[in-house]
Write a protein that holds these residues in place. Structure first.
Motif, mmCIF file in Angstrom:
data_model
loop_
_atom_site.group_PDB
_atom_site.id
_atom_site.type_symbol
_atom_site.label_atom_id
_atom_site.label_comp_id
_atom_site.label_asym_id
_atom_site.label_seq_id
_atom_site.Cartn_x
_atom_site.Cartn_y
_atom_site.Cartn_z
ATOM 1 N N ARG A 60 0.822 -1.206 0.000
ATOM 2 C CA ARG A 60 0.000 0.000 0.000
ATOM 3 C C ARG A 60 0.861 1.262 0.000
ATOM 4 N N ASN A 61 2.171 1.097 0.126
ATOM 5 C CA ASN A 61 3.091 2.228 0.217
ATOM 6 C C ASN A 61 3.929 2.322 -1.048
ATOM 7 N N LEU A 62 3.569 3.234 -1.947
ATOM 8 C CA LEU A 62 4.241 3.345 -3.243
ATOM 9 C C LEU A 62 5.714 3.693 -3.088
ATOM 10 N N GLU A 63 6.038 4.627 -2.223
ATOM 11 C CA GLU A 63 7.436 5.021 -2.052
ATOM 12 C C GLU A 63 8.275 3.860 -1.525
ATOM 13 N N GLU A 64 7.690 3.062 -0.653
ATOM 14 C CA GLU A 64 8.405 1.892 -0.119
ATOM 15 C C GLU A 64 8.674 0.888 -1.240
ATOM 16 N N ILE A 65 7.704 0.704 -2.119
ATOM 17 C CA ILE A 65 7.890 -0.204 -3.254
ATOM 18 C C ILE A 65 9.059 0.251 -4.113
ATOM 19 N N LYS A 66 9.112 1.537 -4.432
ATOM 20 C CA LYS A 66 10.185 2.072 -5.278
ATOM 21 C C LYS A 66 11.552 1.911 -4.615
ATOM 22 N N GLU A 67 11.617 2.238 -3.334
ATOM 23 C CA GLU A 67 12.883 2.157 -2.601
ATOM 24 C C GLU A 67 13.384 0.726 -2.512
ATOM 25 N N ILE A 68 12.478 -0.204 -2.225
ATOM 26 C CA ILE A 68 12.887 -1.601 -2.073
ATOM 27 C C ILE A 68 13.266 -2.218 -3.412
ATOM 28 N N ALA A 69 12.564 -1.840 -4.483
ATOM 29 C CA ALA A 69 12.927 -2.340 -5.816
ATOM 30 C C ALA A 69 14.351 -1.922 -6.162
ATOM 31 N N LEU A 78 17.564 -9.331 -10.828
ATOM 32 C CA LEU A 78 16.119 -9.540 -10.808
ATOM 33 C C LEU A 78 15.633 -10.058 -12.161
ATOM 34 N N SER A 79 14.998 -11.217 -12.135
ATOM 35 C CA SER A 79 14.526 -11.802 -13.395
ATOM 36 C C SER A 79 13.060 -12.193 -13.340
ATOM 37 N N GLY A 80 12.406 -11.993 -12.188
ATOM 38 C CA GLY A 80 11.008 -12.399 -12.124
ATOM 39 C C GLY A 80 10.263 -11.778 -10.962
ATOM 40 N N LEU A 81 8.947 -11.798 -11.085
ATOM 41 C CA LEU A 81 8.050 -11.259 -10.068
ATOM 42 C C LEU A 81 6.769 -12.082 -10.061
ATOM 43 N N VAL A 82 6.346 -12.485 -8.877
ATOM 44 C CA VAL A 82 5.047 -13.134 -8.723
ATOM 45 C C VAL A 82 4.168 -12.219 -7.875
ATOM 46 N N ASN A 83 3.185 -11.602 -8.525
ATOM 47 C CA ASN A 83 2.244 -10.736 -7.815
ATOM 48 C C ASN A 83 1.148 -11.612 -7.220
ATOM 49 N N ASN A 84 1.383 -12.048 -5.997
ATOM 50 C CA ASN A 84 0.463 -12.984 -5.354
ATOM 51 C C ASN A 84 -0.368 -12.348 -4.252
ATOM 52 N N ALA A 85 0.173 -11.365 -3.555
ATOM 53 C CA ALA A 85 -0.514 -10.786 -2.396
ATOM 54 C C ALA A 85 -1.885 -10.246 -2.782
ATOM 55 N N TYR A 122 14.280 -3.349 -14.578
ATOM 56 C CA TYR A 122 15.388 -4.291 -14.391
ATOM 57 C C TYR A 122 15.236 -5.504 -15.301
ATOM 58 N N LEU A 123 13.999 -5.892 -15.572
ATOM 59 C CA LEU A 123 13.775 -6.969 -16.541
ATOM 60 C C LEU A 123 14.139 -6.488 -17.941
#
Length: 225
Positions: A60-69, A78-85, A122-123
């Motif tokens: 729910r935190n966009l800035e946190e997503i950007k920083e962690i990415a 980084l070669s993959g992402l599973v959007n499961n949540a 990154y992909l």
């Protein structure tokens, strides 16, 4: 070693997908809001000879997503992402609160979109990648007392299908996984499903998904038969 991010990896389908992907020569980055459950999955992966990292993350935190990415990109390939949540509130639409509607879309829709947007550069840099969106059959057809949940999943379906077309000439693949109800902790605080044990287990669903990742669309109905 190539790394794949799994959101909501502490329990249920996310956990089972993470366990299986760790056996596919991926370093699995386990994300979620509860570090205790993520650390338990990490330990299980490592005991089986796999490799994993725990990263607390609030979708729910966009800035946190950007920083962690950005942080993860500096530590891993980084070669993959599973959007499961995902979350859901069930019952008559007229009784659904504004807060519940916002929470569902923040996690299911915007969380998926923002995570994908943060990881895609990154992909693209690596000129290949895999994004798996866990959508649910609620993204294929409307269901009684699931109006807002279905609306969120239809949104993710449209998002996924659009990116499949946008990236069809590249080696970045988008997989849409539509599964019915599962016997997971997802139903613990809901009376919407009387007996979740009639559904497939998360382990079974995860195996079907991982065994069919070459497809663009995976449809798994909820009944065991």
């Amino acid at each position: 070693m190539e790394a794949i991010i799994v959101t909501g990896a502490g329990t249920g389908l996310g956990k089972e997908l993470a366990l299986l992907l760790s056996k596919q020569d991926y370093h699995v980055i386990l994300t979620g809001r509860t570090e205790d459950t993520l650390n338990a999955v990490k330990q299980q992966i490592e005991q089986s000879g796999g490799s994993a990292t725990v990263q607390a993350l609030d979708l729910r935190n966009l800035e946190e997503i950007k920083e962690i990415a950005l942080l993860l990109s500096k530590k891993h390939t980084l070669s993959g992402l599973v959007n499961n949540a995902g979350i859901g509130y069930f019952g008559p639409f007229s009784e659904t609160s504004d807060t519940e509607m916002e929470e569902v879309f923040q996690t299911n829709v915007f969380g998926t979109i923002h995570m994908t947007k943060a990881i895609l550069p990154y992909l693209e840099q690596n000129q290949k990648g895999l994004v798996v969106n866990i959508i649910s059959t609620a993204g294929l057809r409307g269901k009684k007392h699931e109006a807002v949940y279905c609306a969120s999943k239809f949104a993710v379906r449209g998002f996924t299908e659009s990116l499949q077309k946008e990236y069809e000439a590249t080696d970045i693949r988008f997989v849409a996984a539509y599964m019915g109800g599962m016997n997971t902790p997802f139903w613990e605080e809901s009376e919407h499903v009387a007996d979740p044990t009639k559904f497939r287990s998360a382990t079974e669903v995860a195996e079907i998904i991982v065994n069919n990742l070459e497809k663009t669309e995976i449809i798994i109905e909820s009944k065991k038969s």
